[in-house]
Write an enzyme that holds these catalytic residues in place. Structure first.
Site, PDB file in Angstrom:
ATOM      1  N   GLU A 113      84.507  72.726  39.022  1.00 50.45           N
ATOM      2  CA  GLU A 113      83.643  72.220  40.097  1.00 50.45           C
ATOM      3  C   GLU A 113      84.468  71.572  41.209  1.00 50.45           C
ATOM      4  OE1 GLU A 113      81.400  70.243  36.972  1.00 50.45           O
ATOM      5  OE2 GLU A 113      79.557  70.973  37.905  1.00 50.45           O
TER       6      GLU A 113
ATOM      7  N   GLY B 131      84.159  70.001  35.182  1.00 53.91           N
ATOM      8  CA  GLY B 131      84.412  69.321  36.450  1.00 53.91           C
ATOM      9  C   GLY B 131      85.661  69.833  37.159  1.00 53.91           C
TER      10      GLY B 131
ATOM     11  N   GLU C 121      80.115  72.970  29.644  1.00 50.81           N
ATOM     12  CA  GLU C 121      79.279  71.788  29.343  1.00 50.81           C
ATOM     13  C   GLU C 121      78.237  72.062  28.277  1.00 50.81           C
ATOM     14  OE1 GLU C 121      80.022  72.894  32.384  1.00 50.81           O
ATOM     15  OE2 GLU C 121      80.681  71.220  33.629  1.00 50.81           O
TER      16      GLU C 121
ATOM     17  N   ALA D   6      85.534  66.821  33.477  1.00 57.20           N
ATOM     18  CA  ALA D   6      85.298  65.384  33.537  1.00 57.20           C
ATOM     19  C   ALA D   6      85.794  64.784  32.222  1.00 57.20           C
ATOM     20  CB  ALA D   6      83.816  65.122  33.732  1.00 57.20           C
TER      21      ALA D   6
HETATM   22  C1  HXC Z   1      89.008  64.067  27.976  1.00 65.34           C
HETATM   23  C2  HXC Z   1      90.417  65.774  27.376  1.00 65.34           C
HETATM   24  C3  HXC Z   1      89.641  66.701  28.074  1.00 65.34           C
HETATM   25  C4  HXC Z   1      88.473  66.224  28.756  1.00 65.34           C
HETATM   26  C5  HXC Z   1      91.303  67.745  27.188  1.00 65.34           C
HETATM   27  N1  HXC Z   1      91.438  66.464  26.843  1.00 65.34           N
HETATM   28  N2  HXC Z   1      90.210  67.927  27.932  1.00 65.34           N
HETATM   29  N3  HXC Z   1      90.114  64.465  27.329  1.00 65.34           N
HETATM   30  N4  HXC Z   1      88.214  64.901  28.666  1.00 65.34           N
HETATM   31  N5  HXC Z   1      87.689  67.028  29.475  1.00 65.34           N
HETATM   32  C6  HXC Z   1      92.499  65.873  26.037  1.00 65.34           C
HETATM   33  C7  HXC Z   1      92.370  66.244  24.581  1.00 65.34           C
HETATM   34  O1  HXC Z   1      91.442  65.394  23.929  1.00 65.34           O
HETATM   35  C8  HXC Z   1      93.771  65.998  24.098  1.00 65.34           C
HETATM   36  O2  HXC Z   1      93.978  64.620  23.917  1.00 65.34           O
HETATM   37  C9  HXC Z   1      94.626  66.436  25.280  1.00 65.34           C
HETATM   38  O3  HXC Z   1      93.758  66.395  26.411  1.00 65.34           O
HETATM   39  C10 HXC Z   1      95.141  67.846  25.145  1.00 65.34           C
HETATM   40  O4  HXC Z   1      94.049  68.690  24.856  1.00 65.34           O
HETATM   41  P1  HXC Z   1      93.992  69.696  23.604  1.00 65.34           P
HETATM   42  O5  HXC Z   1      92.570  69.986  23.315  1.00 65.34           O
HETATM   43  O6  HXC Z   1      94.832  69.179  22.487  1.00 65.34           O
HETATM   44  O7  HXC Z   1      94.717  70.972  24.226  1.00 65.34           O
HETATM   45  P2  HXC Z   1      94.496  72.494  23.863  1.00 65.34           P
HETATM   46  O8  HXC Z   1      94.364  72.672  22.382  1.00 65.34           O
HETATM   47  O9  HXC Z   1      95.554  73.239  24.589  1.00 65.34           O
HETATM   48  O10 HXC Z   1      93.065  72.869  24.507  1.00 65.34           O
HETATM   49  C11 HXC Z   1      92.874  72.801  25.898  1.00 65.34           C
HETATM   50  C12 HXC Z   1      91.352  72.875  26.231  1.00 65.34           C
HETATM   51  C13 HXC Z   1      90.605  71.791  25.446  1.00 65.34           C
HETATM   52  C14 HXC Z   1      90.817  74.264  25.845  1.00 65.34           C
HETATM   53  C15 HXC Z   1      91.213  72.707  27.742  1.00 65.34           C
HETATM   54  O11 HXC Z   1      91.254  70.530  25.660  1.00 65.34           O
HETATM   55  C16 HXC Z   1      89.175  71.621  25.842  1.00 65.34           C
HETATM   56  O12 HXC Z   1      88.296  72.410  25.473  1.00 65.34           O
HETATM   57  N6  HXC Z   1      88.879  70.564  26.599  1.00 65.34           N
HETATM   58  C17 HXC Z   1      87.520  70.235  26.994  1.00 65.34           C
HETATM   59  C18 HXC Z   1      87.052  71.148  28.071  1.00 65.34           C
HETATM   60  C19 HXC Z   1      85.643  70.806  28.489  1.00 65.34           C
HETATM   61  O13 HXC Z   1      84.706  70.818  27.676  1.00 65.34           O
HETATM   62  N7  HXC Z   1      85.484  70.462  29.754  1.00 65.34           N
HETATM   63  C20 HXC Z   1      84.185  70.100  30.303  1.00 65.34           C
HETATM   64  C21 HXC Z   1      84.009  68.612  30.234  1.00 65.34           C
HETATM   65  S1  HXC Z   1      82.415  68.134  30.784  1.00 65.34           S
HETATM   66  P3  HXC Z   1      94.681  64.035  22.576  1.00 65.34           P
HETATM   67  O14 HXC Z   1      94.579  62.564  22.770  1.00 65.34           O
HETATM   68  O15 HXC Z   1      93.895  64.576  21.434  1.00 65.34           O
HETATM   69  O16 HXC Z   1      96.073  64.577  22.657  1.00 65.34           O
HETATM   70  C22 HXC Z   1      82.478  68.304  32.456  1.00 65.34           C
HETATM   71  C23 HXC Z   1      81.248  68.251  33.254  1.00 65.34           C
HETATM   72  C24 HXC Z   1      80.571  67.006  33.126  1.00 65.34           C
HETATM   73  O17 HXC Z   1      83.479  68.478  33.044  1.00 65.34           O
HETATM   74  C25 HXC Z   1      79.196  67.140  33.597  1.00 65.34           C
HETATM   75  C26 HXC Z   1      78.232  66.792  32.553  1.00 65.34           C
HETATM   76  C27 HXC Z   1      77.792  65.352  32.570  1.00 65.34           C
END
Ligand code: HXC
Length: 258
Positions: free
Chosen positions: A112, A109, A132, A66
């Site tokens: 999911e 997400g 998360e 998400a």
């Molecule tokens: C918003 C995101 C994002 C996300 C990545 N980006 N994941 N933006 N929401 N979930 C953005 C980064 O900020 C970055 O933007 C660009 O995408 C590229 O990501 P990087 O981190 O630079 O890439 P990399 O180093 O290759 O790492 C990839 C990754 C990492 C390991 C997937 O991005 C990451 O850990 N993302 C978050 C994963 C996560 O926690 N997902 C769960 C979300 S919560 P910029 O602008 O900096 O270039 C969820 C459930 C919600 O899904 C339910 C609870 C309420």
């Protein structure tokens, strides 16, 4: 064709394909994307010309979760008022089988969303996880229930409590994904699966999906009764007569999808 800003939609060979298309954020699922995916899938589901829906992302990410940027500013009142993520439920109510083609990250997400599909084809480099906990929250798009029902308590607790990512090979071993293929073959193989499903009798495929889905949602007795009643009901379908007649006449069935 409807205009979308976060996805691409195309149709071919009775398969409707939805490609998540926010590469700048690794297909982070924001509200617009949720609305668009559900709207596009609902339209495809309603089309008699479509027998399967394929959802895919990019080589680097199916979806990295998400959209954290969008969520970060939310408070409880806003989340509750909008019933954040509820719209995804509508995707799971569609009756057309859904195939997910997953390369790269399927996190939070994203994992999911993949689990809302009926068949998951993953590239060997795909990574699944529910991170998360590292954001100070828990899954909100179904993982506590769908992951647990798919892989059991031991693996679901491990993934959700530690936030660790698993490889496609482990995901297949524990029952999270249906097939693992070479990364470069993922979309082609998933398309083949979708086309094969779409080549079957549509009502038979829909009822098969509904019956298997009931295993997630009912007691064994209720599920078995539903399956048997649906099986009985299929003897009102033209495709049932055609399928059995074709077998006896040693030829391919000509489905009329009714
Ligand atoms: C918003 C995101 C994002 C996300 C990545 N980006 N994941 N933006 N929401 N979930 C953005 C980064 O900020 C970055 O933007 C660009 O995408 C590229 O990501 P990087 O981190 O630079 O890439 P990399 O180093 O290759 O790492 C990839 C990754 C990492 C390991 C997937 O991005 C990451 O850990 N993302 C978050 C994963 C996560 O926690 N997902 C769960 C979300 S919560 P910029 O602008 O900096 O270039 C969820 C459930 C919600 O899904 C339910 C609870 C309420």
């Amino acid at each position: 064709m409807t205009e979308y800003s976060t996805i691409l939609v195309s149709t071919d060979a009775r398969v409707g394909k939805i490609t998540l298309n926010r590469p700048e954020s690794l297909n982070a699922l924001n509200t617009t994307m949720m609305e668009e995916v559900v709207r596009a899938a609902t339209e495809l589901d309603a089309s008699p010309e479509i027998g399967a829906i394929l959802i895919t992302g990019s080589d680097k990410a199916f979806a990295a979760g998400a959209d954290i940027t969008e969520m970060a500013e939310q408070d409880h009142q806003g989340m509750y008022a909008a019933d954040w993520f509820r719209r995804w439920d509508d995707l799971t109510r569609l009756r057309t089988p859904i195939v997910a083609a997953v390369n790269g990250y399927a996190l939070g997400g994203g994992c999911e969303l993949a689990m809302m599909a009926d068949v998951i084809v993953a590239g060997e480099g795909a990574r699944f996880g529910q991170p998360e906990i590292n954001l100070g929250v828990i899954p909100g798009m179904g993982a506590s229930q769908r992951l647990t029902r798919s892989v059991g308590k031991a693996k679901a607790m491990d993934m959700i409590l530690t936030g660790r990512r698993i490889h496609a090979e482990e995901a297949e071993r524990i029952g999270l994904v249906s097939r693992v293929v070479a990364d470069e073959d993922t979309l082609a193989q998933a398309t083949k699966v979708a086309e094969l499903i779409a080549s079957k009798s549509k009502p038979a495929a829909q009822m098969a999906k509904e019956a298997v889905g009931a295993a997630f949602d009912s007691t064994l007795h209720q599920g078995l009764t539903l399956e048997r009643r649906m099986f009985h009901a299929m003897f009102s379908l033209e495709d049932q007569s055609e399928g059995m007649r074709a077998f006896r006449e040693k030829r391919e069935p000509q489905w009329r999808h009714r």
